[in-house]
Write a protein that holds these residues in place. Structure first.
Motif, PDB file in Angstrom:
ATOM      1  N   SER A 133       0.829  -1.204   0.000  1.00 53.40           N
ATOM      2  CA  SER A 133       0.000   0.000   0.000  1.00 53.40           C
ATOM      3  C   SER A 133       0.860   1.248   0.000  1.00 53.40           C
ATOM      4  CB  SER A 133      -0.927   0.029   1.224  1.00 53.40           C
ATOM      5  OG  SER A 133      -1.700  -1.148   1.338  1.00 53.40           O
ATOM      6  N   ALA A 134       0.258   2.339  -0.478  1.00 52.76           N
ATOM      7  CA  ALA A 134       0.825   3.677  -0.326  1.00 52.76           C
ATOM      8  C   ALA A 134      -0.099   4.436   0.607  1.00 52.76           C
ATOM      9  CB  ALA A 134       0.925   4.381  -1.676  1.00 52.76           C
ATOM     10  N   ARG A 135       0.471   5.086   1.626  1.00 56.25           N
ATOM     11  CA  ARG A 135      -0.354   5.736   2.636  1.00 56.25           C
ATOM     12  C   ARG A 135       0.118   7.169   2.886  1.00 56.25           C
ATOM     13  NH1 ARG A 135      -1.564   2.095   7.819  1.00 56.25           N
ATOM     14  NH2 ARG A 135      -2.940   3.884   8.101  1.00 56.25           N
ATOM     15  N   ALA A 136      -0.831   7.989   3.309  1.00 52.00           N
ATOM     16  CA  ALA A 136      -0.516   9.373   3.670  1.00 52.00           C
ATOM     17  C   ALA A 136      -1.530   9.844   4.691  1.00 52.00           C
ATOM     18  CB  ALA A 136      -0.537  10.287   2.446  1.00 52.00           C
ATOM     19  N   ALA A 137      -1.105  10.757   5.560  1.00 51.38           N
ATOM     20  CA  ALA A 137      -1.990  11.344   6.563  1.00 51.38           C
ATOM     21  C   ALA A 137      -1.623  12.810   6.726  1.00 51.38           C
ATOM     22  CB  ALA A 137      -1.859  10.616   7.901  1.00 51.38           C
ATOM     23  N   ALA A 138      -2.628  13.663   6.827  1.00 50.05           N
ATOM     24  CA  ALA A 138      -2.397  15.100   7.003  1.00 50.05           C
ATOM     25  C   ALA A 138      -3.504  15.681   7.865  1.00 50.05           C
ATOM     26  CB  ALA A 138      -2.345  15.816   5.658  1.00 50.05           C
ATOM     27  N   ASN A 139      -3.162  16.680   8.687  1.00 56.25           N
ATOM     28  CA  ASN A 139      -4.122  17.334   9.570  1.00 56.25           C
ATOM     29  C   ASN A 139      -3.808  18.820   9.666  1.00 56.25           C
ATOM     30  OD1 ASN A 139      -5.560  14.883  11.020  1.00 56.25           O
ATOM     31  ND2 ASN A 139      -3.369  14.421  11.015  1.00 56.25           N
ATOM     32  N   VAL A 140      -4.864  19.620   9.814  1.00 57.67           N
ATOM     33  CA  VAL A 140      -4.727  21.062   9.996  1.00 57.67           C
ATOM     34  C   VAL A 140      -5.597  21.475  11.175  1.00 57.67           C
ATOM     35  CG1 VAL A 140      -5.103  23.347   8.991  1.00 57.67           C
ATOM     36  CG2 VAL A 140      -4.271  21.475   7.557  1.00 57.67           C
ATOM     37  N   GLY A 141      -5.042  22.274  12.087  1.00 55.00           N
ATOM     38  CA  GLY A 141      -5.801  22.840  13.195  1.00 55.00           C
ATOM     39  C   GLY A 141      -5.921  24.345  13.031  1.00 55.00           C
ATOM     40  N   LEU A 142      -7.141  24.872  13.182  1.00 56.87           N
ATOM     41  CA  LEU A 142      -7.421  26.281  12.896  1.00 56.87           C
ATOM     42  C   LEU A 142      -8.079  26.949  14.095  1.00 56.87           C
ATOM     43  CD1 LEU A 142      -7.512  28.495  10.660  1.00 56.87           C
ATOM     44  CD2 LEU A 142      -9.818  27.686  10.129  1.00 56.87           C
ATOM     45  N   PRO A 143      -7.381  27.830  14.824  1.00 53.42           N
ATOM     46  CA  PRO A 143      -7.997  28.536  15.953  1.00 53.42           C
ATOM     47  C   PRO A 143      -9.113  29.475  15.481  1.00 53.42           C
ATOM     48  CG  PRO A 143      -5.600  28.686  16.039  1.00 53.42           C
ATOM     49  CD  PRO A 143      -5.960  28.150  14.696  1.00 53.42           C
ATOM     50  N   LYS A 144     -10.140  29.614  16.298  1.00 52.44           N
ATOM     51  CA  LYS A 144     -11.301  30.427  15.937  1.00 52.44           C
ATOM     52  C   LYS A 144     -10.951  31.900  15.794  1.00 52.44           C
ATOM     53  CE  LYS A 144     -16.127  31.133  17.331  1.00 52.44           C
ATOM     54  NZ  LYS A 144     -17.171  30.732  18.314  1.00 52.44           N
ATOM     55  N   LEU A 154      -9.568  44.327  12.442  1.00 53.20           N
ATOM     56  CA  LEU A 154      -8.750  44.660  13.603  1.00 53.20           C
ATOM     57  C   LEU A 154      -9.476  45.624  14.527  1.00 53.20           C
ATOM     58  CD1 LEU A 154      -5.326  45.124  11.831  1.00 53.20           C
ATOM     59  CD2 LEU A 154      -6.038  43.205  13.248  1.00 53.20           C
ATOM     60  N   THR A 155      -9.536  45.273  15.782  1.00 52.47           N
ATOM     61  CA  THR A 155     -10.142  46.131  16.795  1.00 52.47           C
ATOM     62  C   THR A 155      -9.228  46.162  18.017  1.00 52.47           C
ATOM     63  OG1 THR A 155     -11.395  44.299  17.760  1.00 52.47           O
ATOM     64  CG2 THR A 155     -12.484  45.556  16.003  1.00 52.47           C
ATOM     65  N   ASN A 156      -9.545  47.028  18.953  1.00 49.20           N
ATOM     66  CA  ASN A 156      -8.781  47.069  20.206  1.00 49.20           C
ATOM     67  C   ASN A 156      -9.157  45.851  21.045  1.00 49.20           C
ATOM     68  OD1 ASN A 156      -7.586  49.485  19.504  1.00 49.20           O
ATOM     69  ND2 ASN A 156      -9.202  50.711  20.437  1.00 49.20           N
ATOM     70  N   ASP A 157      -8.459  44.758  20.777  1.00 50.87           N
ATOM     71  CA  ASP A 157      -8.827  43.494  21.396  1.00 50.87           C
ATOM     72  C   ASP A 157      -7.592  42.601  21.427  1.00 50.87           C
ATOM     73  OD1 ASP A 157     -10.310  41.522  22.560  1.00 50.87           O
ATOM     74  OD2 ASP A 157     -11.835  41.441  20.988  1.00 50.87           O
ATOM     75  N   SER A 158      -7.746  41.419  22.013  1.00 51.59           N
ATOM     76  CA  SER A 158      -6.670  40.428  22.060  1.00 51.59           C
ATOM     77  C   SER A 158      -7.043  39.233  21.203  1.00 51.59           C
ATOM     78  CB  SER A 158      -6.416  39.973  23.506  1.00 51.59           C
ATOM     79  OG  SER A 158      -5.931  41.043  24.285  1.00 51.59           O
ATOM     80  N   TYR A 159      -6.068  38.689  20.517  1.00 50.40           N
ATOM     81  CA  TYR A 159      -6.270  37.544  19.639  1.00 50.40           C
ATOM     82  C   TYR A 159      -5.265  36.450  20.016  1.00 50.40           C
ATOM     83  CZ  TYR A 159      -8.686  41.083  16.862  1.00 50.40           C
ATOM     84  OH  TYR A 159      -9.520  42.085  16.440  1.00 50.40           O
ATOM     85  N   ASP A 160      -5.775  35.227  20.070  1.00 55.36           N
ATOM     86  CA  ASP A 160      -4.933  34.087  20.427  1.00 55.36           C
ATOM     87  C   ASP A 160      -4.932  33.104  19.262  1.00 55.36           C
ATOM     88  OD1 ASP A 160      -3.508  32.047  21.527  1.00 55.36           O
ATOM     89  OD2 ASP A 160      -4.874  31.647  23.191  1.00 55.36           O
ATOM     90  N   PHE A 161      -3.795  32.995  18.586  1.00 55.93           N
ATOM     91  CA  PHE A 161      -3.653  32.084  17.457  1.00 55.93           C
ATOM     92  C   PHE A 161      -2.842  30.849  17.829  1.00 55.93           C
ATOM     93  CE2 PHE A 161      -3.470  36.401  15.252  1.00 55.93           C
ATOM     94  CZ  PHE A 161      -4.852  36.470  15.136  1.00 55.93           C
ATOM     95  N   SER A 162      -2.645  30.617  19.107  1.00 54.27           N
ATOM     96  CA  SER A 162      -1.871  29.459  19.558  1.00 54.27           C
ATOM     97  C   SER A 162      -2.548  28.166  19.107  1.00 54.27           C
ATOM     98  CB  SER A 162      -1.737  29.476  21.084  1.00 54.27           C
ATOM     99  OG  SER A 162      -1.124  30.671  21.519  1.00 54.27           O
ATOM    100  N   ASN A 163      -1.748  27.127  18.983  1.00 52.62           N
ATOM    101  CA  ASN A 163      -2.202  25.805  18.534  1.00 52.62           C
ATOM    102  C   ASN A 163      -2.663  25.793  17.086  1.00 52.62           C
ATOM    103  OD1 ASN A 163      -1.715  24.509  21.035  1.00 52.62           O
ATOM    104  ND2 ASN A 163      -3.641  25.322  21.839  1.00 52.62           N
ATOM    105  N   LEU A 164      -2.296  26.841  16.327  1.00 56.18           N
ATOM    106  CA  LEU A 164      -2.406  26.758  14.878  1.00 56.18           C
ATOM    107  C   LEU A 164      -1.317  25.811  14.397  1.00 56.18           C
ATOM    108  CD1 LEU A 164      -3.347  27.736  12.047  1.00 56.18           C
ATOM    109  CD2 LEU A 164      -1.700  29.602  12.274  1.00 56.18           C
ATOM    110  N   GLY A 165      -1.685  24.788  13.663  1.00 55.19           N
ATOM    111  CA  GLY A 165      -0.661  23.829  13.271  1.00 55.19           C
ATOM    112  C   GLY A 165      -1.119  22.898  12.172  1.00 55.19           C
ATOM    113  N   ALA A 166      -0.169  22.141  11.643  1.00 59.40           N
ATOM    114  CA  ALA A 166      -0.447  21.169  10.593  1.00 59.40           C
ATOM    115  C   ALA A 166       0.627  20.099  10.629  1.00 59.40           C
ATOM    116  CB  ALA A 166      -0.486  21.846   9.229  1.00 59.40           C
ATOM    117  N   ASN A 167       0.267  18.897  10.205  1.00 59.10           N
ATOM    118  CA  ASN A 167       1.271  17.861  10.029  1.00 59.10           C
ATOM    119  C   ASN A 167       0.901  16.980   8.852  1.00 59.10           C
ATOM    120  OD1 ASN A 167      -0.547  15.815  10.883  1.00 59.10           O
ATOM    121  ND2 ASN A 167       0.073  16.035  13.017  1.00 59.10           N
ATOM    122  N   ALA A 168       1.881  16.271   8.328  1.00 55.61           N
ATOM    123  CA  ALA A 168       1.655  15.389   7.191  1.00 55.61           C
ATOM    124  C   ALA A 168       2.694  14.280   7.209  1.00 55.61           C
ATOM    125  CB  ALA A 168       1.729  16.164   5.872  1.00 55.61           C
TER     126      ALA A 168
END
Length: 454
Positions: A133-144, A154-168
């Motif tokens: 077999s030939a196999r592949a796996a990929a994942n993407v995580g997208l913070p809200k 953009l507003t006067n606020d705080s934004y958290d983009f932590s745990n944005l990630g991907a693997n393959a």
């Protein structure tokens, strides 16, 4: 500047969403076939399950799966406003409506197995199979917060983009399976898999925060990318503002392989009596050891803080400064080849219980749980099935599932006779379609296979 950032973030959001809705080969084992006696590939979910006859697959088409899964669909991105199709960024779509469809951490996944050639046969006191077999796996995580920033600007606020990630991961696999009865009630099986690693990629944002105030901002980023592709190197550009080089692409001859590994499947089936059967298995329990690792990193937490401008939409100079300074945060430096590393391929645990209906023994019901153990991208699915085999060469089944990616409805239709086997199945029908016949939900698949029993 606000339009600049919003446009680029929106492009990224839509690109990630397209991963979830474009046709992809999805290789989580066919759950709709687990309790179907005619389905020849049940051993991939539980290596203790054998077949009545030997078989050889049609090369490349023995067990072919096409589909998608994820927590984002086209219906989360595109809306109908005044009779026209538009994106969630349209002012006619309220922020509450658009953001309400996104979890705090949305996920998109791809898990592919193409069976190049499989042969199954009886012998050595049980049942055996050999698969390439030939196999592949990929994942993407997208913070809200990425979607919130794209939608609200953009507003006067705080934004958290932590745990944005991907693997393959991509690898070739030679699997050798054997199962046999230990007692009249207990059957066990095991598969050993020899893995040849072709490529791996991991990108993870450990920390990414942006705090915008009326007259200053604070930005923090800690991120790293690791690539395991033989012969690859990072392309670099020079930033005169920071007086340093940064990674802006990759190049190389991309020769393979770059790693080797091994994995195991272990399973058991216990027949309590003529009505009840229980089963358990763990598959893909293994690793790949990669020989080269090209790393790009911020080298720890990188922070930019300034009060050198007034955060005002009418001050274009301030926005230019904001853009340039913010860009410094995500410019990764080439760390070089850090040597080898070892990664898992993501194990899967399956538990099942089958009940044969006493008044019509050709009908049975099944309950199963499938759990993928893969760090931040783990998932689980519970499924209730009803299968019938009115005659030996025809079987069919329907099932209902609920889990990490929501509710689903699956089915299977299987024809098997000496010399010929054809099955069609789906673990999740697509549901509502767009005018272009594209599924609005990212969870769908279609399975089919052509094999030749002997």
């Amino acid at each position: 500047m606000q339009k600049y950032i919003t446009r680029n973030i929106a492009t990224g959001v839509l690109a990630l969403a397209s991963l979830a809705v474009a046709p992809m080969a999805s290789a989580q084992n066919l759950q709709s076939g687990y309790f179907d006696d005619n389905y020849l590939y049940r051993y991939q979910a539980n290596p203790a399950i054998g077949n009545e006859r030997g078989f050889v697959s049609m090369p490349g088409l023995g067990n072919f799966i096409v589909g998608t899964n994820g927590s984002i669909g086209l219906s989360d991105i595109f809306y109908n406003v005044n009779g026209r199709t538009t994106t969630l960024l349209n002012p006619g779509v309220s922020s509450a409506e658009a953001l309400g469809n996104f979890a705090d951490h949305s996920r998109l996944g791809l898990d592919t197995r193409v069976n190049i050639l499989t042969i199954g046969f009886g012998g050595f006191g049980g049942y055996n199979s050999i698969s390439l077999s030939a196999r592949a796996a990929a994942n993407v995580g997208l913070p809200k917060d990425i979607v919130r920033m794209a939608k609200d600007g953009l507003t006067n606020d705080s934004y958290d983009f932590s745990n944005l990630g991907a693997n393959a991961r991509g690898w070739a696999e030679l699997a050798i399976n054997h199962s046999q009865e230990i007692t009249r009630k207990l059957r066990v099986g095991a598969t050993v898999k020899f893995l040849v690693g072709l490529a791996a990629f991991d990108a993870h944002v450990n920390t990414a925060n942006l705090h915008l105030y009326e007259d200053n901002y604070i930005g923090q980023v800690d991120a790293e990318i690791t690539s395991n592709i033989k012969g690859m190197h990072w392309e670099q550009s020079y930033d005169h503002n920071t007086d340093r080089y940064y990674v802006d692409g990759l190049d190389g001859d991309f020769s393979a392989p770059n790693g080797f590994g091994v994995a195991f499947d272990l399973g058991a089936v216990y027949t309590l009596n003529q009505d009840w059967e229980f089963s358990a298995a763990v598959t893909d329990l293994g690793f790949i050891s990669w020989s080269e690792s090209q790393v790009a990193s911020t080298n720890g937490l990188r922070e930019v803080e300034t009060n050198s401008f007034s955060f005002n939409v009418d001050n274009s100079t301030s926005f230019d400064d904001f853009r340039d300074r913010l860009a410094n945060l995500y410019e990764l430096e080439d760390v070089g080849n850090t040597g080898g590393r070892t990664t898992g391929i993501g194990a899967t645990m399956t538990l099942g219980a089958k009940y044969t209906f006493p008044l019509y023994r050709k009908l049975h019901f099944g309950l199963m749980n499938t759990t993928r153990i893969n760090g931040d991208f783990s998932w689980t699915d519970f499924r209730l099935s009803a299968n019938v085999r009115p005659v030996k060469f025809v079987s069919a089944g329907i099932n209902l599932g609920v889990g990490t990616f929501g509710a689903s409805f699956g089915w299977i239709l299987d024809f098997k006779c000496p010399g010929f086997n054809l099955f069609l199945a789906s673990d999740c029908i697509p549901g509502k379609l767009a005018k272009q016949y594209v599924p609005l939900n990212s969870n769908m698949n279609l399975n089919f296979g052509l094999n030749f029993p002997f």
